[in-house]
Design a protein around this motif. Structure first.
Motif, PDB file in Angstrom:
ATOM      1  N   SER A  80      99.725 143.015 136.089  1.00  0.00           N
ATOM      2  CA  SER A  80     100.147 143.193 134.698  1.00  0.00           C
ATOM      3  C   SER A  80      99.004 143.745 133.846  1.00  0.00           C
ATOM      4  O   SER A  80      99.228 144.584 132.971  1.00  0.00           O
ATOM      5  N   GLY A  81      97.779 143.279 134.107  1.00  0.00           N
ATOM      6  CA  GLY A  81      96.619 143.810 133.388  1.00  0.00           C
ATOM      7  C   GLY A  81      96.367 145.278 133.720  1.00  0.00           C
ATOM      8  O   GLY A  81      96.039 146.083 132.843  1.00  0.00           O
ATOM      9  N   TYR A  82      96.542 145.603 134.993  1.00  0.00           N
ATOM     10  CA  TYR A  82      96.350 146.985 135.449  1.00  0.00           C
ATOM     11  C   TYR A  82      97.347 147.921 134.756  1.00  0.00           C
ATOM     12  O   TYR A  82      96.969 148.956 134.200  1.00  0.00           O
ATOM     13  N   ALA A  88      99.078 151.779 130.557  1.00  0.00           N
ATOM     14  CA  ALA A  88      99.967 152.071 129.429  1.00  0.00           C
ATOM     15  C   ALA A  88      99.161 152.351 128.163  1.00  0.00           C
ATOM     16  O   ALA A  88      99.578 153.133 127.310  1.00  0.00           O
ATOM     17  N   ALA A  89      97.983 151.716 128.059  1.00  0.00           N
ATOM     18  CA  ALA A  89      97.102 151.947 126.909  1.00  0.00           C
ATOM     19  C   ALA A  89      96.332 153.261 127.044  1.00  0.00           C
ATOM     20  O   ALA A  89      95.590 153.642 126.130  1.00  0.00           O
ATOM     21  N   GLY A  90      96.496 153.929 128.181  1.00  0.00           N
ATOM     22  CA  GLY A  90      95.810 155.203 128.388  1.00  0.00           C
ATOM     23  C   GLY A  90      94.379 155.044 128.851  1.00  0.00           C
ATOM     24  O   GLY A  90      93.570 155.967 128.717  1.00  0.00           O
ATOM     25  N   PRO A  96     102.730 154.212 124.628  1.00  0.00           N
ATOM     26  CA  PRO A  96     102.505 153.336 123.480  1.00  0.00           C
ATOM     27  C   PRO A  96     103.622 152.315 123.256  1.00  0.00           C
ATOM     28  O   PRO A  96     103.389 151.263 122.672  1.00  0.00           O
ATOM     29  N   ASP A  97     104.832 152.612 123.731  1.00  0.00           N
ATOM     30  CA  ASP A  97     105.937 151.659 123.582  1.00  0.00           C
ATOM     31  C   ASP A  97     105.819 150.510 124.594  1.00  0.00           C
ATOM     32  O   ASP A  97     106.186 149.372 124.300  1.00  0.00           O
ATOM     33  N   LEU A  98     105.333 150.816 125.761  1.00  0.00           N
ATOM     34  CA  LEU A  98     105.203 149.817 126.827  1.00  0.00           C
ATOM     35  C   LEU A  98     103.940 148.965 126.678  1.00  0.00           C
ATOM     36  O   LEU A  98     103.904 147.815 127.110  1.00  0.00           O
ATOM     37  N   LYS A  99     102.925 149.532 126.034  1.00  0.00           N
ATOM     38  CA  LYS A  99     101.626 148.850 125.896  1.00  0.00           C
ATOM     39  C   LYS A  99     101.734 147.438 125.309  1.00  0.00           C
ATOM     40  O   LYS A  99     101.225 146.491 125.917  1.00  0.00           O
ATOM     41  N   PRO A 100     102.397 147.233 124.155  1.00  0.00           N
ATOM     42  CA  PRO A 100     102.446 145.869 123.605  1.00  0.00           C
ATOM     43  C   PRO A 100     103.252 144.903 124.480  1.00  0.00           C
ATOM     44  O   PRO A 100     102.949 143.713 124.540  1.00  0.00           O
ATOM     45  N   ILE A 101     104.249 145.421 125.177  1.00  0.00           N
ATOM     46  CA  ILE A 101     105.044 144.572 126.070  1.00  0.00           C
ATOM     47  C   ILE A 101     104.185 144.094 127.235  1.00  0.00           C
ATOM     48  O   ILE A 101     104.163 142.907 127.572  1.00  0.00           O
ATOM     49  N   LEU A 102     103.444 145.020 127.837  1.00  0.00           N
ATOM     50  CA  LEU A 102     102.584 144.663 128.969  1.00  0.00           C
ATOM     51  C   LEU A 102     101.422 143.773 128.534  1.00  0.00           C
ATOM     52  O   LEU A 102     100.989 142.900 129.292  1.00  0.00           O
ATOM     53  N   LEU A 109     101.615 141.517 126.174  1.00  0.00           N
ATOM     54  CA  LEU A 109     102.227 140.192 126.055  1.00  0.00           C
ATOM     55  C   LEU A 109     102.509 139.586 127.442  1.00  0.00           C
ATOM     56  O   LEU A 109     102.281 138.399 127.661  1.00  0.00           O
ATOM     57  N   VAL A 110     102.991 140.407 128.354  1.00  0.00           N
ATOM     58  CA  VAL A 110     103.255 139.932 129.719  1.00  0.00           C
ATOM     59  C   VAL A 110     101.959 139.431 130.356  1.00  0.00           C
ATOM     60  O   VAL A 110     101.916 138.352 130.950  1.00  0.00           O
ATOM     61  N   HIS A 111     100.887 140.217 130.221  1.00  0.00           N
ATOM     62  CA  HIS A 111      99.600 139.841 130.807  1.00  0.00           C
ATOM     63  C   HIS A 111      99.091 138.534 130.206  1.00  0.00           C
ATOM     64  O   HIS A 111      98.669 137.627 130.930  1.00  0.00           O
ATOM     65  N   TYR A 112      99.160 138.414 128.893  1.00  0.00           N
ATOM     66  CA  TYR A 112      98.710 137.194 128.218  1.00  0.00           C
ATOM     67  C   TYR A 112      99.560 135.990 128.649  1.00  0.00           C
ATOM     68  O   TYR A 112      99.039 134.925 128.990  1.00  0.00           O
TER      69      TYR A 112
END
Length: 176
Positions: free
Chosen positions: A103-105, A110-112, A131-137, A139-142
């Motif tokens: 998930s971190g990877y 996703a953050a580029g 950029p749309d997937l970045k905040p979701i991932l 949150l998933v990672h956290y």
């Protein structure tokens, strides 16, 4: 009767992965509290990613070792429901040991920000910046990290219970 122990490779992989997870978790909490985008923060982010890649690689080795060598049986004195719970928690921990670094990877991608292991080996870029997937991932990672914190805490508490209350040798099977 002598309690069967885990093999030396299993013990080494267990403790090495555990230490690296604690280090990555601690570094992750530290780096996100650093305000702005400083050289120290960037360095910590790199180290955090390197730890994640290392944990993932060692988890692959660990799973392969476990599948080919098995685990010692639980003591006969351990209740069947405890054996089932312990087995379930171990499976859940394995899932998290893979899911957290992945998930971190994917969050990083996703953050580029591609991941270059140890600053030398570029890891494959499996998804484009998004950029749309970045905040979701993120949150998933956290969330997965917080779930892992809970699962690891339960694992440690159960091991200590077996050692100090049950005195059944379960913890000693994994000690060096």
């Amino acid at each position: 009767m002598t309690m069967q122990r885990y093999s030396i490779p299993a013990i080494v992989l267990h403790w090495l992965v555990a230490i690296l997870i604690v280090a990555a978790f601690t570094l992750g909490l530290t780096m996100v509290d650093i305000p702005g985008l400083t050289p120290t923060k960037l360095k910590y982010f790199s180290w955090h990613k390197w730890l994640g890649v290392t944990v993932f690689a060692l988890a692959c080795l660990r799973l392969l070792w476990r599948k080919t060598n098995g685990a010692p049986p639980y003591p006969a004195s351990m209740q069947p429901w405890q054996q089932t719970a312990a087995h379930g928690l171990h499976i859940f921990l394995y899932v998290l040991i893979f899911a957290v670094p992945l998930s971190g990877y994917f969050y990083s991608l996703a953050a580029g920000v591609p991941v270059t292991y140890l600053g030398i080996w570029p890891m494959p870029v499996l998804i484009a910046p998004n950029p749309d997937l970045k905040p979701i991932l993120k949150l998933v990672h956290y969330t997965l990290n917080m779930i892992m914190l809970g699962a690891v805490s339960l694992h440690v508490l159960a091991a200590l219970k077996h050692h100090f209350i049950d005195r059944d040798g379960v913890l000693k099977r994994m000690l060096p």
